[in-house]
Design a protein around this motif. Structure first.
Motif, PDB file in Angstrom:
ATOM      1  N   LEU A 131       0.831  -1.199   0.000  1.00 17.25           N
ATOM      2  CA  LEU A 131       0.000   0.000   0.000  1.00 17.25           C
ATOM      3  C   LEU A 131       0.869   1.253   0.000  1.00 17.25           C
ATOM      4  O   LEU A 131       0.506   2.279  -0.573  1.00 17.25           O
ATOM      5  N   TRP A 132       2.059   1.151   0.640  1.00 19.87           N
ATOM      6  CA  TRP A 132       2.931   2.330   0.748  1.00 19.87           C
ATOM      7  C   TRP A 132       4.364   1.880   1.016  1.00 19.87           C
ATOM      8  O   TRP A 132       4.616   0.869   1.677  1.00 19.87           O
ATOM      9  N   ALA A 133       5.307   2.641   0.474  1.00 17.50           N
ATOM     10  CA  ALA A 133       6.737   2.445   0.751  1.00 17.50           C
ATOM     11  C   ALA A 133       7.401   3.810   0.703  1.00 17.50           C
ATOM     12  O   ALA A 133       7.081   4.626  -0.166  1.00 17.50           O
ATOM     13  N   PRO A 134       8.321   4.110   1.627  1.00 18.84           N
ATOM     14  CA  PRO A 134       8.966   5.428   1.647  1.00 18.84           C
ATOM     15  C   PRO A 134       9.992   5.564   0.531  1.00 18.84           C
ATOM     16  O   PRO A 134      10.672   4.597   0.179  1.00 18.84           O
ATOM     17  N   GLU A 135      10.119   6.763  -0.018  1.00 17.89           N
ATOM     18  CA  GLU A 135      11.130   7.007  -1.043  1.00 17.89           C
ATOM     19  C   GLU A 135      12.538   6.878  -0.467  1.00 17.89           C
ATOM     20  O   GLU A 135      13.477   6.526  -1.164  1.00 17.89           O
ATOM     21  N   SER A 136      12.672   7.158   0.841  1.00 16.89           N
ATOM     22  CA  SER A 136      13.988   7.147   1.485  1.00 16.89           C
ATOM     23  C   SER A 136      14.565   5.758   1.658  1.00 16.89           C
ATOM     24  O   SER A 136      15.757   5.595   1.871  1.00 16.89           O
ATOM     25  N   GLU A 137      13.708   4.713   1.621  1.00 14.80           N
ATOM     26  CA  GLU A 137      14.103   3.330   1.897  1.00 14.80           C
ATOM     27  C   GLU A 137      14.547   3.140   3.347  1.00 14.80           C
ATOM     28  O   GLU A 137      15.227   2.166   3.677  1.00 14.80           O
ATOM     29  N   GLU A 138      14.163   4.041   4.230  1.00 17.60           N
ATOM     30  CA  GLU A 138      14.526   3.947   5.640  1.00 17.60           C
ATOM     31  C   GLU A 138      13.352   3.431   6.449  1.00 17.60           C
ATOM     32  O   GLU A 138      12.227   3.910   6.310  1.00 17.60           O
ATOM     33  N   PHE A 139      13.637   2.458   7.318  1.00 14.39           N
ATOM     34  CA  PHE A 139      12.569   1.875   8.126  1.00 14.39           C
ATOM     35  C   PHE A 139      12.028   2.886   9.132  1.00 14.39           C
ATOM     36  O   PHE A 139      10.860   2.815   9.524  1.00 14.39           O
ATOM     37  N   ASP A 140      12.861   3.833   9.537  1.00 12.34           N
ATOM     38  CA  ASP A 140      12.388   4.883  10.448  1.00 12.34           C
ATOM     39  C   ASP A 140      11.230   5.655   9.834  1.00 12.34           C
ATOM     40  O   ASP A 140      10.314   6.096  10.545  1.00 12.34           O
ATOM     41  N   CYS A 247      28.735   4.086   2.060  1.00  9.61           N
ATOM     42  CA  CYS A 247      27.634   3.187   2.423  1.00  9.61           C
ATOM     43  C   CYS A 247      26.669   3.064   1.256  1.00  9.61           C
ATOM     44  O   CYS A 247      26.358   4.047   0.589  1.00  9.61           O
ATOM     45  N   VAL A 248      26.168   1.861   1.031  1.00  8.81           N
ATOM     46  CA  VAL A 248      25.330   1.617  -0.130  1.00  8.81           C
ATOM     47  C   VAL A 248      23.984   2.328  -0.047  1.00  8.81           C
ATOM     48  O   VAL A 248      23.366   2.613  -1.074  1.00  8.81           O
ATOM     49  N   GLY A 249      23.526   2.639   1.169  1.00  9.21           N
ATOM     50  CA  GLY A 249      22.230   3.295   1.309  1.00  9.21           C
ATOM     51  C   GLY A 249      22.065   3.938   2.670  1.00  9.21           C
ATOM     52  O   GLY A 249      22.930   3.819   3.545  1.00  9.21           O
ATOM     53  N   THR A 263      29.342   9.919   6.484  1.00  7.33           N
ATOM     54  CA  THR A 263      29.241   8.879   5.464  1.00  7.33           C
ATOM     55  C   THR A 263      28.863   9.485   4.118  1.00  7.33           C
ATOM     56  O   THR A 263      28.380  10.611   4.044  1.00  7.33           O
ATOM     57  N   MET A 264      29.087   8.707   3.072  1.00  4.42           N
ATOM     58  CA  MET A 264      28.636   9.075   1.738  1.00  4.42           C
ATOM     59  C   MET A 264      27.781   7.948   1.194  1.00  4.42           C
ATOM     60  O   MET A 264      28.118   6.765   1.372  1.00  4.42           O
ATOM     61  N   ILE A 265      26.657   8.290   0.549  1.00  4.27           N
ATOM     62  CA  ILE A 265      25.792   7.284  -0.054  1.00  4.27           C
ATOM     63  C   ILE A 265      25.492   7.689  -1.495  1.00  4.27           C
ATOM     64  O   ILE A 265      25.387   8.876  -1.803  1.00  4.27           O
ATOM     65  N   PRO A 266      25.366   6.719  -2.397  1.00  4.71           N
ATOM     66  CA  PRO A 266      25.058   7.034  -3.794  1.00  4.71           C
ATOM     67  C   PRO A 266      23.588   7.397  -3.966  1.00  4.71           C
ATOM     68  O   PRO A 266      22.773   7.212  -3.056  1.00  4.71           O
ATOM     69  N   ASP A 267      23.253   7.896  -5.147  1.00  6.20           N
ATOM     70  CA  ASP A 267      21.869   8.255  -5.439  1.00  6.20           C
ATOM     71  C   ASP A 267      20.953   7.044  -5.421  1.00  6.20           C
ATOM     72  O   ASP A 267      19.776   7.156  -5.082  1.00  6.20           O
ATOM     73  N   ARG A 268      21.483   5.889  -5.814  1.00  8.97           N
ATOM     74  CA  ARG A 268      20.700   4.652  -5.809  1.00  8.97           C
ATOM     75  C   ARG A 268      21.423   3.629  -4.950  1.00  8.97           C
ATOM     76  O   ARG A 268      22.641   3.541  -4.961  1.00  8.97           O
ATOM     77  N   SER A 269      20.657   2.835  -4.206  1.00 11.84           N
ATOM     78  CA  SER A 269      21.247   1.848  -3.299  1.00 11.84           C
ATOM     79  C   SER A 269      21.650   0.599  -4.068  1.00 11.84           C
ATOM     80  O   SER A 269      21.055  -0.476  -3.912  1.00 11.84           O
ATOM     81  N   GLY A 324      33.605  19.916   8.198  1.00 12.41           N
ATOM     82  CA  GLY A 324      34.074  18.636   7.690  1.00 12.41           C
ATOM     83  C   GLY A 324      32.962  17.610   7.604  1.00 12.41           C
ATOM     84  O   GLY A 324      32.887  16.832   6.653  1.00 12.41           O
ATOM     85  N   ALA A 325      32.075  17.608   8.593  1.00 10.05           N
ATOM     86  CA  ALA A 325      30.945  16.672   8.580  1.00 10.05           C
ATOM     87  C   ALA A 325      29.934  17.033   7.506  1.00 10.05           C
ATOM     88  O   ALA A 325      29.404  16.164   6.814  1.00 10.05           O
ATOM     89  N   LEU A 326      29.677  18.328   7.340  1.00 11.41           N
ATOM     90  CA  LEU A 326      28.658  18.761   6.378  1.00 11.41           C
ATOM     91  C   LEU A 326      29.118  18.566   4.936  1.00 11.41           C
ATOM     92  O   LEU A 326      28.317  18.221   4.067  1.00 11.41           O
ATOM     93  N   VAL A 327      30.406  18.774   4.658  1.00  5.22           N
ATOM     94  CA  VAL A 327      30.882  18.636   3.275  1.00  5.22           C
ATOM     95  C   VAL A 327      31.068  17.173   2.888  1.00  5.22           C
ATOM     96  O   VAL A 327      31.189  16.856   1.707  1.00  5.22           O
ATOM     97  N   ALA A 328      31.087  16.285   3.881  1.00  4.67           N
ATOM     98  CA  ALA A 328      31.206  14.862   3.558  1.00  4.67           C
ATOM     99  C   ALA A 328      30.002  14.394   2.749  1.00  4.67           C
ATOM    100  O   ALA A 328      30.120  13.508   1.891  1.00  4.67           O
ATOM    101  N   THR A 329      28.838  14.972   3.017  1.00  6.85           N
ATOM    102  CA  THR A 329      27.624  14.659   2.251  1.00  6.85           C
ATOM    103  C   THR A 329      26.902  15.970   1.949  1.00  6.85           C
ATOM    104  O   THR A 329      25.903  16.296   2.582  1.00  6.85           O
ATOM    105  N   PRO A 330      27.409  16.766   1.014  1.00  8.47           N
ATOM    106  CA  PRO A 330      26.846  18.099   0.753  1.00  8.47           C
ATOM    107  C   PRO A 330      25.353  18.052   0.448  1.00  8.47           C
ATOM    108  O   PRO A 330      24.897  17.273  -0.376  1.00  8.47           O
ATOM    109  N   GLY A 331      24.604  18.873   1.181  1.00 11.69           N
ATOM    110  CA  GLY A 331      23.166  18.945   0.970  1.00 11.69           C
ATOM    111  C   GLY A 331      22.365  17.977   1.802  1.00 11.69           C
ATOM    112  O   GLY A 331      21.142  18.126   1.933  1.00 11.69           O
ATOM    113  N   ASN A 332      23.028  16.981   2.406  1.00  7.67           N
ATOM    114  CA  ASN A 332      22.319  16.022   3.256  1.00  7.67           C
ATOM    115  C   ASN A 332      22.360  16.464   4.716  1.00  7.67           C
ATOM    116  O   ASN A 332      23.299  17.141   5.144  1.00  7.67           O
TER     117      ASN A 332
END
Length: 384
Positions: A131-140, A247-249, A263-269, A324-332
């Protein structure tokens, strides 16, 4: 989708040499050969140390069959599918026992929520629709979706995915639900920990450029290994400095939050996307990292230098750690607890120290350079 998949396979199979001279640690157990091949074809030197058992599907068949029979005999109001491999393994076991038809009929009458595309795929192959799944793929985010609902009297089946979801069950129970946990498999650490110990030591000695992680249990096993040899602080420091924790996701990346590791994650897991991200990121880090900020400003980081629109900016240790933490994943978004863990010793007394460090960073880079995300943390305001 077929075109995207074909392009991904094509891109992944090209010899580019972009990672020549870089050393990458790989912690995957399952499908490790695929990832190692992709990295080596780009010129990387790979150090492989499986964090988990190569055979992760440690199923207690008796217990799984008992809970399956229990579910078939009851009403199910909601089914939470958390992983593709777990859902598939459960259905395959039920098929062997001759229970697949009544199980699917029972679950088919429930409201089905899926964590991500792999669990969605496993469901649809058996004729079930989420019925529903989050776009984030996060169980939270699945839990957030349910948080405002009255679950009184609802019977919810939760498929576990290697790590215990007992806390999830408790949270849903507090909302009035009756929860049945289906423990399909448990992951175990690698039988021989020596390669992992050597990988930890190599990282602590500054001899790696990146380490890849494809599951949250692998992160936990890696950090446990680091603690076992007395090098956890050195490992965290290496990741906070210039080693990429790839990290893959988002689920895998979230396992690092308690350690304050960016951490850094790609656009797709996907493994190919993970490798492609490193193919781009590692050479950029060697040459210096250039980030386009909102408002047309350019931020360049090279070694310890921070240069904004061509002028060097001097930062004290606390705001430098936040940057340093913010530039590791810019925009996240990076959470306050994660930023707190990264502050220099002696300055990280409370989250107020994070607010002060962010304020000083804004004073140096501009008030709009760092955005506050209410109840979540902060992010670098990058150009879109």
């Amino acid at each position: 989708m077929a075109v995207e998949k074909a392009q991904e396979i094509y891109d992944a199979d090209v010899d580019t040499g972009a990672l020549s001279g870089f050393r990458v640690g790989v912690t995957a157990a399952r499908k490790a050969e695929e990832q190692i091949k992709l990295l080596e074809r780009r010129g990387a030197h790979v150090v492989w140390a499986p964090a988990l058992s190569v055979d992760p599907n440690r199923v207690d068949a008796g217990a799984l069959r008992a809970v399956t029979e229990q579910i078939i005999g009851q009403r199910v109001d909601m089914f939470l599918a958390t992983t593709g491999i777990g859902t598939r393994a459960w259905f395959e076991a039920a098929e062997e026992w001759g229970l697949i038809d009544p199980l699917l009929e029972t679950l088919g009458g429930a409201e089905i929520l899926a964590r991500g595309p792999k669990s969605v795929g496993a469901l649809r192959r058996r004729g079930l629709r989420e019925l529903w799944a989050p776009e984030s793929e996060e169980f939270d985010d699945v839990l957030e979706h349910l948080r405002g609902r009255d679950l009184t009297g609802k019977r919810i089946v939760v498929q576990e995915h290697g790590q215990s979801l007992s806390m999830v069950a408790h949270a849903l129970t507090r909302q009035g639900a009756e929860v049945i946990n289906v423990i399909v498999y448990r992951v175990e650490s690698a039988a021989d920990p020596e390669p992992m110990f050597r990988l930890v030591e190599t990282l602590a000695d500054g001899e790696l450029d990146a380490v890849t992680f494809t599951s949250a249990p692998a992160v936990a096993a890696f950090m446990q290994a680091a603690g076992s040899v007395g090098l956890r602080d050195e490992v965290v420091a290496a990741f906070q400095a210039d080693v990429v924790a790839a990290c893959v996701g988002p689920v895998t990346a979230a396992a690092f939050e308690m350690w304050g590791v960016p951490t850094m994650i790609p656009d797709r897991s996907r493994t190919a996307a993970l490798v492609k991200m490193l193919e781009t990121e590692l050479p950029l880090r060697r040459e210096g990292l250039l980030i386009e900020l909102a408002g047309g400003h350019q931020l360049l980081l090279h070694d310890d230098a921070v240069i904004l629109d061509g002028a060097e900016v001097k930062l004290s240790p606390a705001p430098a750690a936040v940057l340093g933490a913010l530039v590791a994943t810019p925009g996240n978004v990076v959470s306050r607890p994660a930023l707190l863990a990264m502050l220099p010793s002696g300055t990280a007394g409370s989250e107020h120290a994070v607010e002060m460090a962010v304020a000083r960073l804004r004073a140096a880079l501009g008030t709009k350079a760092v955005q506050t995300v209410v109840k979540r943390g902060y992010r670098l305001a990058v150009a879109t």
